[in-house]
Enzyme design. Structure first.
Site, PDB file in Angstrom:
ATOM      1  N   SER A 154      -6.944   8.010   1.589  1.00 12.15           N
ATOM      2  CA  SER A 154      -8.193   7.268   1.521  1.00 12.15           C
ATOM      3  C   SER A 154      -9.374   8.228   1.712  1.00 12.15           C
ATOM      4  O   SER A 154      -9.516   9.197   0.973  1.00 12.15           O
ATOM      5  CB  SER A 154      -8.175   6.139   2.558  1.00 12.15           C
ATOM      6  N   ASP A 319      -2.887  -1.225  -4.834  1.00 14.93           N
ATOM      7  CA  ASP A 319      -4.108  -0.806  -4.140  1.00 14.93           C
ATOM      8  C   ASP A 319      -5.297  -1.116  -5.049  1.00 14.93           C
ATOM      9  O   ASP A 319      -5.522  -0.450  -6.055  1.00 14.93           O
ATOM     10  CB  ASP A 319      -4.045   0.685  -3.838  1.00 14.93           C
ATOM     11  N   HIS A 352      -3.773  -1.079  -0.263  1.00 16.85           N
ATOM     12  CA  HIS A 352      -4.319   0.218   0.142  1.00 16.85           C
ATOM     13  C   HIS A 352      -3.598   0.773   1.370  1.00 16.85           C
ATOM     14  O   HIS A 352      -3.415   1.989   1.500  1.00 16.85           O
ATOM     15  CB  HIS A 352      -5.814   0.067   0.436  1.00 16.85           C
TER      16      HIS A 352
END
Length: 375
Positions: A154, A319, A352
Site C-alpha cells: 500500500s 483490491d 486491499h
C-alpha cells in the site's frame, strides 16, 4: 529449509539525527528521531539488509513480540522470520516508523524543540519522498550503503518505488505490493471525507487537542470506518456479515441493527483508542500528494527512468482501493523503460487487506523472489 518460526522477543530502538532535514513542503526539521526494529543479522559485507516500509496505520513493529506484551505481534509477522518468505536466516530486516507517526518517531505527539510543547498541528507536512530521505539517514547510521531490497504494501509500496527513484544506487530490488503510482480522484475523495470527520469534531481544537485534555475520538472513529470499508472487498463483507440483523428483525432505529454496522463501529472506536488524529491527517495527505510522474509531465516511464533496481509488483484481484490495473500501470512504465520487472496478480477475496494475510500463493511468490536475491 528451517521450519518457519517467529523472530521471538524484539526491542525497539531509537535513532536521533541532529542534521536538519529539508522537507518538500518548504519547512525543515532541525533534528528528528526515528524508531525502528531489526530482525536477523547483518552480514560482514553489509549486503543482506532489507527495509520494510509500513502503510497508513502501520509502524516499525513488523515482526516478533515484546517481552512485556506477548500479544503485540508485528503486523507482518506471518511473512518475516526464520524459514518464512522474507527469511531472517538470510536477511537483516529493518522495520522503520515514519516521520509524523504516533509510534515514537518525531511527529505531532513528540516535543517541538522550539516551544517545549507537543508539535500537534504545527508538525510540518511530510511526503513519501521525505520519508525516504529520512530512512536513507537511518541506513547511513547503520552503515548500510545499499539495501538488498526495499519492500512495502500500500503506502509502503509507494515508498519502495520512491526509493528506486530517489536513491537508485542504494537499492537492489523494489517490492511493490498492493500499491499505485498515484491516487485516483476517488481515493483522494475518500481521504477527504475521513479528514473532514476529524477536522469537524468539536474536540479537534485546531489540532491542539492535547492541550485541552481531549482527543477527537468521534471524528477519528468515523474516519477509520470510511477507510476500513475501502480495505475490504464486497465479497468479503458479504461473506462475513451479509445483511444479518443483530435482533433478527428490524427495530426501526438509528442504533446498530446490521452486523456490519456493529463491526465498523467497533473498528472505529478501537482505532480511536490508540491512533493519533493529527497523524491520520498527515499520512492521508502524504498519500494524496504522491505522484512521481508529476515532475515529468505525467510520464511514469520517465519518472522511473533513473531506477536501477529490479522490481516485483504484486496486486490482488479484489483490491478496489488499489486495483490490479494500478499495479499494471507501474509494470507497463517499467517495461517501456527497459527495466527488469516481475508481476503477480493474486486471486484473493479479502480486498486491499490481502497484502497483510498469509495467502499461500502470495507468500509463495514472495518466497521465490526473495530466495533468488543474491546477498
Amino acid at each position: 529449509m528451517n521450519k518457519a518460526s517467529s523472530v521471538g522477543i524484539v526491542t525497539p530502538k531509537v535513532a536521533r539525527f541532529d542534521q536538519p532535514l529539508s522537507l518538500r513542503c518548504g519547512a525543515s526539521l532541525s533534528s528528528f528521531e526515528l524508531v525502528y526494529e531489526t530482525y536477523g543479522e547483518l552480514n560482514s559485507a553489509r549486503s543482506n539488509a532489507v527495509l520494510v516500509c509500513h502503510a497508513l496505520s502501520g509502524s516499525h513493529h513488523v515482526a516478533g513480540h515484546y517481552a512485556d506484551d506477548p500479544d503485540n505481534i508485528g503486523w507482518w509477522d506471518n511473512l518475516i522470520g526464520p524459514g518464512k518468505p522474507l527469511d531472517t536466516d538470510k536477511f537483516f530486516v529493518i522495520g522503520v516508523n515514519n516521520l509524523g507517526s504516533c509510534y515514537g518517531s518525531s511527529g505531532p505527539l513528540t516535543t517541538n524543540p522550539a516551544t517545549g510543547r507537543r508539535w500537534g498541528a504545527d508538525f510540518p507536512f511530510v511526503t513519501v519522498e521525505d520519508w525516504v530521505d529520512s530512512h536513507a539517514r537511518l541506513a547511513d547510521l547503520l552503515g548500510i550503503e545499499r539495501f538488498a531490497a526495499v519492500v512495502g504494501g500500500s503506502l509502503g509500496g509507494m515508498q519502495a518505488m520512491s526509493w528506486a527513484i530517489q536513491h537508485p544506487d542504494r537499492i537492489g530490488h523494489a517490492v511493490v505490493i498492493a500499491s499505485a503510482p498515484k491516487l485516483t480522484a476517488q481515493n483522494i475523495a475518500f481521504n477527504e471525507v475521513a479528514r473532514q470527520a476529524i477536522l469537524k469534531d468539536p474536540d479537534f481544537h485546531g489540532g491542539h487537542y492535547y492541550e485541552h485534555g481531549v482527543v477527537p475520538a468521534r471524528g477519528l472513529a468515523q474516519a477509520r470506518m470510511v477507510g476500513h470499508i475501502t480495505y475490504l472487498s464486497d465479497d468479503s463483507m458479504d461473506r462475513k456479515f451479509g445483511r444479518r440483523l443483530r435482533h433478527g428483525k428490524p427495530v426501526y432505529s438509528y442504533d446498530v441493527e446490521f452486523e456490519v454496522e456493529s463491526y465498523l463501529r467497533y473498528q472505529g472506536e478501537k482505532f480511536a483508542g490508540f491512533f493519533d488524529a493529527n497523524t491520520y491527517l498527515l499520512t492521508t495527505k502524504a498519500l494524496d500528494y504522491y505522484d512521481p510522474a508529476a515532475a515529468h509531465g505525467g510520464d511514469l516511464t520517465r519518472a522511473l527512468s533513473a531506477a536501477e533496481a529490479e522490481f516485483l509488483v504484486v496486486s490482488f484481484s479484489t483490491d478496489w482501493r488499489f486495483a490490479p490495473s494500478r499495479s499494471k500501470e507501474i509494470v507497463s512504465a517499467l517495461l517501456h523503460g527497459d527495466k527488469r520487472v516481475s508481476y503477480a496478480e493474486i486471486d484473493c477475496t479479502a480486498g486491499h487487506d490481502s497484502f497483510l494475510l498469509d495467502v499461500p500463493l502470495y507468500h509463495g511468490v514472495l518466497r521465490a523472489y526473495f530466495d533468488n536475491i543474491r546477498v
